[in-house]
Design a protein around this motif. Sequence first.
Motif, PDB file in Angstrom:
ATOM      1  N   ARG A  96       0.838  -1.210   0.000  1.00 50.21           N
ATOM      2  CA  ARG A  96       0.000   0.000   0.000  1.00 50.21           C
ATOM      3  C   ARG A  96       0.872   1.257   0.000  1.00 50.21           C
ATOM      4  N   ASP A  97       2.039   1.184   0.613  1.00 52.81           N
ATOM      5  CA  ASP A  97       2.945   2.335   0.667  1.00 52.81           C
ATOM      6  C   ASP A  97       3.529   2.694  -0.703  1.00 52.81           C
ATOM      7  N   ASP A  98       3.478   1.769  -1.651  1.00 47.44           N
ATOM      8  CA  ASP A  98       4.007   2.028  -2.997  1.00 47.44           C
ATOM      9  C   ASP A  98       3.045   2.813  -3.877  1.00 47.44           C
TER      10      ASP A  98
END
Length: 124
Positions: A96-98
């Motif tokens: 999700r951080d990407d």
Amino acid sequence: MDETPANLVIILISGPESPKRLPSAFFLASTAAASDMKVVMYFTGPATELLAKGRAEQIVPMEGGKSMAGFMKLATDNDVQIIGCLQSLELNGLTRDDVPADIPMMTPSTALPSLASAGKVLTW
């Protein structure tokens, strides 16, 4: 997703492996949205990779042309709603951080009721 059913949903499964297929989906979505249709693009499978920060800038379907980031901006500038498949992140080696925080990520089971209520659903 808001409660108003979309007029058009494009389920985008094509990704970086087929860059020449991609622009047409965004042209269609942008044209429909510019014609006052509510349009949603749901990125799943390989298409989810396009949502990774900086990845769409690297994909140029035609030599000397604009990158996929430009096509995605055209769509969002015309109020096309872009949603990503949360389960496809792992498939593409992403977390999700990407993905930029402003792109909603939904599982298929969460997205399907809203996507299925659209006037037209296309798979690209």
